[in-house]
Scaffold this active site. Structure first.
Site, PDB file in Angstrom:
ATOM      1  N   ASP A 248       0.865  -1.150   0.061  1.00  0.00           N
ATOM      2  CA  ASP A 248      -0.229   0.289   0.027  1.00  0.00           C
ATOM      3  C   ASP A 248       0.906   1.132   0.075  1.00  0.00           C
ATOM      4  OD1 ASP A 248      -2.037   1.953  -0.063  1.00  0.00           O
ATOM      5  OD2 ASP A 248      -3.291   0.623   1.575  1.00  0.00           O
TER       6      ASP A 248
HETATM    7  C1  BGC Z   1      -5.008   3.341   0.147  1.00  0.00           C
HETATM    8  C2  BGC Z   1      -5.198   2.321  -0.990  1.00  0.00           C
HETATM    9  C3  BGC Z   1      -4.972   3.017  -2.240  1.00  0.00           C
HETATM   10  C4  BGC Z   1      -3.738   3.758  -2.177  1.00  0.00           C
HETATM   11  C5  BGC Z   1      -3.506   4.602  -3.443  1.00  0.00           C
HETATM   12  C6  BGC Z   1      -3.997   4.012   0.231  1.00  0.00           C
HETATM   13  O1  BGC Z   1      -4.331   5.293   1.010  1.00  0.00           O
HETATM   14  O2  BGC Z   1      -5.168   2.480   1.372  1.00  0.00           O
HETATM   15  O3  BGC Z   1      -6.354   1.681  -1.069  1.00  0.00           O
HETATM   16  O4  BGC Z   1      -4.843   2.101  -3.258  1.00  0.00           O
HETATM   17  O5  BGC Z   1      -3.687   4.795  -1.128  1.00  0.00           O
HETATM   18  O6  BGC Z   1      -4.083   5.581  -3.505  1.00  0.00           O
END
Ligand code: BGC
Length: 710
Positions: A248
């Site tokens: 993530d």
């Molecule tokens: C989230 C993810 C997301 C990523 C990119 C993170 O804060 O937990 O689900 O894909 O950001 O935007």
């Protein structure tokens, strides 16, 4: 596994320089509301999105352009002026119990992404609803591994069918937002296999997503991205997942995650904010130079990325697909229609003017910004619809997600839509600002429709189950002033309903997307027969849930927090069955305006358990039903499981025979000491019903003991 794609990935990887190999191992986040300046590693002209990884033109490897897509192709903060179809929340898709709709939503996302040049979609949120406070439950499908796995798979197939890679995320147990970067999710490993991991296993084996995104959290003491038993042991080992594991955004504190199964670091700038450094750039290169990262592992990381590229075919795009936004808006509408759940109705709905009345039918519409539209969830999944939002109200809050915490109102006004469907009614609006003022309008109306909304989103858990801004008091006052009150909830989670006995009908509309106001109005007016079923249990209060107190709630950002998921695989309805409690509304519950009957349940176990039965629409209107097959008891004792479901659309008087094949893992338990699934020999009691606890008939089936799988 696609052996041709694997062979090509190996051949191409062998031709790369180390410099090129390392370039594929990170993604750089585009300029957005948080990162104002464009990172110089992103070339000019590339659309801004959540992640950019350069391509290698000499070998035909395209750059990766990643965007979020839980509910449509996201854009707020990125790509000024860009819009996309804003779908209902995933929890609404979960409530449709409709795999075909999940496939169509996925196709929509794939097409729109491709038309914008985005070739990786960070879609596929598969975390189970373990806690009704989780701020991101709206991005997830359900509390059940089978329902989540089946719908999640269809959405991935829909996206990848358009030659766009889909991820599934957040692997695993990212089931609360409170201090998510410091959250340690504690669970028994066998119970983990039977619950959250089973949802991922089902989706991955059915749909072969190109990539898996790890969660921010730790699992049993070790960060998801560096969790060897999970990544090497289960995902890549037992399940043989051939694609790549990305972190993530900002979840790679150590280069050693590369040794434990993570293949790519995502959103490197967020790692700098979190940990003070990028990780798979200089530190990983230094480890390689020092011989701490073996060459074979470096090659494998790259091969996995290339495999997904070649398997899904993002290197073979030809032309730009036509995007039919009107057809896509219809998919958003259909998902809202099928996902809205009628929780209670004592005959008030559908709304009808009394045939004898001389005066016009007076309807009060109260609160929830219903004069403008419908709310959506917030965080990285938000989508600006065509034409823009009706309103964006900044909410704010502590932590790095504060700037993304907004009340987004999508322009589909339930008020305006209701007026279209009830042209002879006199419909007035009250903002629901004060109980006393709302009661004035309710008192002079024949019916009051009062909205209860809540802003939920990434980075924040709800502190409790109440509606914010005094809305519970407004509903109480309206119900006190008018006995014919309908409540329409637009939330991402169950809420407490202290006013429930005083209102005649309740709809759970979730965040119903860019045509949500229309779907709500259609159901209120009876133009659409509601058919959604609860994809999660509505508890009567937090004291009924496994954790009346949420560990860490209220502690400052950065406080290490351990959440003991001691309910194990008894998530949601299984917890209620195990503890013998009655929820407010059970899993699978949802009323409609007709009646369905079930007959002739026959269960056989030759070559796998198969149940067959007949569903009849015995009522006056066309409608859809979702018959559900449950396990009630196995030889070891009582053990609730959803074994299967099917959405059936029937005309009045029409019948259909349904057969459901039961996945053997749902009848087994996972034995971690042996590393296999175990079916006990003996008798199994199955029930066919309308929801958990509301069964039409039961049947027994005998199974021989068996061990299977890994
Ligand atoms: C989230 C993810 C997301 C990523 C990119 C993170 O804060 O937990 O689900 O894909 O950001 O935007």
């Amino acid at each position: 596994m696609n052996s041709e794609a694997m062979e090509r990935a190996r051949e191409v990887e062998a031709q790369l320089t180390d410099e090129e190999r390392f370039s594929l191992l990170i993604s750089v986040m585009g300029a957005n509301a948080v990162l104002k300046d464009k990172d110089p590693r992103i070339p000019d002209g590339v659309p801004m999105s959540a992640g950019y990884t350069p391509g290698i033109a000499r070998l035909g490897i395209p750059a990766l352009l990643m965007s979020d897509a839980s509910l449509g192709v996201t854009n707020p903060g990125y790509r000024e002026g860009d819009t996309a179809t804003a779908l209902p929340a995933s929890i609404a898709l979960g409530a449709s119990f409709n795999p075909e709709l999940a496939r169509r939503s996925g196709q929509l996302v794939g097409r729109e992404a491709r038309s914008k040049g985005l070739n990786v979609q960070l879609a596929g949120g598969l975390n189970l609803h373990r806690d009704p406070r989780n701020g991101r439950n709206f991005e997830y499908l359900s509390e059940d591994p089978w329902l989540t796995g089946v719908l999640g798979a269809e959405s991935v197939k829909g996206i990848q069918g358009e030659q766009v890679i889909s991820t599934v995320k957040h692997f695993s147990l990212n089931c609360n937002e409170t201090n998510r970067h410091w959250l340690d999710a504690i669970i028994d490993p066998g119970a983990h296999r039977e619950s959250d991991l089973l949802a991922f296993e089902i989706a991955i084996e059915r749909a072969q997503p190109g990539s898996v995104m790890t969660g921010y959290n730790k699992i049993n003491g070790t960060y998801a991205g560096g969790n060897e038993p999970l990544l090497q042991g289960i995902l890549k080992g037992a399940w043989g997942f051939p694609g790549w594991v990305m972190s993530d955004w900002g979840a790679t504190p150590s280069w050693e995650f590369a040794l434990r199964g993570q293949d790519q670091e995502s959103g490197v700038q967020i790692d700098v904010m979190m940990w003070g450094h990028e990780t798979f750039t200089a530190p990983l290169r230094a480890a390689y130079a020092a011989g701490e990262l073996p060459k074979e592992r470096l090659s494998e990381m790259v091969q996995r990325i290339l495999y997904a590229i070649f398997d899904v075919g993002i290197d073979r795009w030809e032309g730009t697909p036509d995007v039919d936004l009107a057809a896509h808006a219809d998919i958003a509408l259909e998902t809202a229609r099928q996902g809205i759940v009628l929780l209670k109705n004592d005959g008030l709905l559908p709304l009808e003017a009394p045939s004898t009345a001389a005066a016009p039918f007076k309807v009060a519409v109260i609160g929830g910004h219903a004069q403008l539209g419908v709310p959506s969830g917030c965080g990285s999944s938000a989508v600006t619809p065509p034409g823009g939002y009706a309103e964006v109200h900044s909410i704010g809050g502590p932590g790095i997600m504060g700037s993304m915490r907004n009340l987004y109102v999508l322009p589909s006004s339930p008020l305006a839509e209701l007026q279209k469907l009830l042209p002879d009614a006199e419909i007035e609006y009250d903002p629901g600002m004060s109980p006393a003022e709302a009661a004035l309008l309710a008192r002079r109306s024949d019916v009051a429709v009062v909205f209860g909304i809540r802003v939920e989103g990434e980075g924040y858990d709800n502190a409790d189950l109440s509606l914010p801004w005094g809305q519970d008091a407004v509903i109480e006052a309206v119900a006190g002033a008018n006995p014919n009150t309908v409540v329409v909830l637009e939330t991402g989670n169950p809420v407490a309903m202290p006013w429930l006995p005083k209102v005649r009908a309740v709809l759970a509309a979730w965040y119903p997307g860019q045509r949500g106001g229309q779907a709500i109005a259609e159901i209120l007016a009876g133009v659409t027969n509601p058919s959604g079923k609860l994809p999660l249990t509505f508890p009567a209060g937090l004291d009924q849930t496994p954790r009346p107190e949420l560990p860490g709630l209220g502690t400052p950002w950065g406080t290490p927090t351990a959440v003991n998921y001691n309910e194990g695989s008894d998530v949601g309805y299984r917890w209620f069955a195990k503890t013998g409690q009655q929820p407010l509304f059970p899993f699978g519950h949802g009323l409609n305006y007709t009646r369905f009957g079930y007959a002739d349940l026959a269960v056989q176990s030759r070559g796998g358990v198969r149940a067959e039965f007949t569903v009849t629409n015995a009522g006056p209107r066309r409608g859809a039903d979702v018959p559900q097959l449950y396990l009630l008891e196995d030889p070891a004792g009582s053990r609730m499981r959803l074994l299967g479901f099917e959405r059936v659309d029937l005309e009045p008087g029409e019948s259909r025979t349904v057969s459901l094949d039961v996945d053997p893992r749902l009848l087994a338990s996972y034995d971690s000491s042996r590393g296999q699934w175990h079916t006990h020999g003996g008798s199994y009691r199955l029930a066919l019903g309308y929801s958990v606890g509301n069964y039409a008939m039961e049947a027994d089936v005998s199974l021989a003991e068996s061990w299977f799988g890994r």
